[in-house]
Motif scaffolding. Structure first.
Motif, PDB file in Angstrom:
ATOM      1  N   VAL A 175       1.574   1.718  -3.782  1.00 23.12           N
ATOM      2  CA  VAL A 175       0.384   1.899  -4.619  1.00 23.12           C
ATOM      3  C   VAL A 175      -0.333   3.206  -4.286  1.00 23.12           C
ATOM      4  CG1 VAL A 175      -1.854   0.929  -5.262  1.00 23.12           C
ATOM      5  CG2 VAL A 175       0.110  -0.577  -4.982  1.00 23.12           C
ATOM      6  N   CYS A 176      -0.430   3.540  -3.013  1.00 24.78           N
ATOM      7  CA  CYS A 176      -1.170   4.745  -2.608  1.00 24.78           C
ATOM      8  C   CYS A 176      -0.441   6.040  -2.952  1.00 24.78           C
ATOM      9  CB  CYS A 176      -1.505   4.687  -1.124  1.00 24.78           C
ATOM     10  SG  CYS A 176      -2.714   3.403  -0.759  1.00 24.78           S
ATOM     11  N   MET A 227       0.474   6.658  -5.972  1.00 23.35           N
ATOM     12  CA  MET A 227       0.165   6.861  -7.390  1.00 23.35           C
ATOM     13  C   MET A 227      -1.131   7.651  -7.526  1.00 23.35           C
ATOM     14  SD  MET A 227       0.873   3.048  -8.744  1.00 23.35           S
ATOM     15  CE  MET A 227       2.381   2.221  -8.331  1.00 23.35           C
ATOM     16  N   TRP A 243      -4.499  -1.739  -7.370  1.00 24.70           N
ATOM     17  CA  TRP A 243      -4.785  -2.413  -6.111  1.00 24.70           C
ATOM     18  C   TRP A 243      -5.802  -3.539  -6.326  1.00 24.70           C
ATOM     19  CZ3 TRP A 243      -1.937  -2.860  -2.161  1.00 24.70           C
ATOM     20  CH2 TRP A 243      -2.421  -3.479  -1.028  1.00 24.70           C
ATOM     21  N   ALA A 273      -3.995   3.846  -9.069  1.00 22.88           N
ATOM     22  CA  ALA A 273      -3.816   3.106  -7.815  1.00 22.88           C
ATOM     23  C   ALA A 273      -4.996   2.181  -7.555  1.00 22.88           C
ATOM     24  CB  ALA A 273      -3.639   4.078  -6.653  1.00 22.88           C
ATOM     25  N   LYS A 318       0.824  -1.215   0.000  1.00 24.88           N
ATOM     26  CA  LYS A 318       0.000   0.000   0.000  1.00 24.88           C
ATOM     27  C   LYS A 318       0.853   1.258   0.000  1.00 24.88           C
ATOM     28  CE  LYS A 318      -4.376  -1.539   1.878  1.00 24.88           C
ATOM     29  NZ  LYS A 318      -5.344  -1.407   2.979  1.00 24.88           N
TER      30      LYS A 318
END
Length: 86
Positions: free
Chosen positions: A42-43, A45, A54, A50, A39
């Motif tokens: 990904v978070c 982006m 995800w 994202a 996370k």
């Protein structure tokens, strides 16, 4: 992949890495820590990318591997250099 470039892997050759520890074989604590680690990336982006990424991650989570790489071969410490691959 029939000559197509994977949008996540690109063209990098990952064949030299060990297989690692499979998510579905981790303890629940290790699974939770891996999710938190993923996370973090990904978070950072854009939201639309994202969210899509995800969703893809979670669809395939049981087949996800964590690999710890230490060039020296020694047991990692809090100050040793390392890298990892998910």
């Amino acid at each position: 992949m029939n000559g197509e470039v994977d949008s996540y892997r690109g063209t990098y050759d990952y064949s030299g890495f060990e297989t690692g520890l499979k998510y579905s074989e981790m303890s629940s604590t290790a699974q939770a820590n891996l999710i938190l680690g993923m996370k973090e990336y990904v978070c950072n982006m854009s939201t639309s990318f994202a969210d899509d990424w995800w969703a893809d991650i979670m669809t395939n989570i049981d087949d996800t591997y964590f690999v710890w790489i230490n060039d020296s071969g020694a047991t990692p410490t809090t100050t040793s250099e390392f890298c990892y691959r998910i």
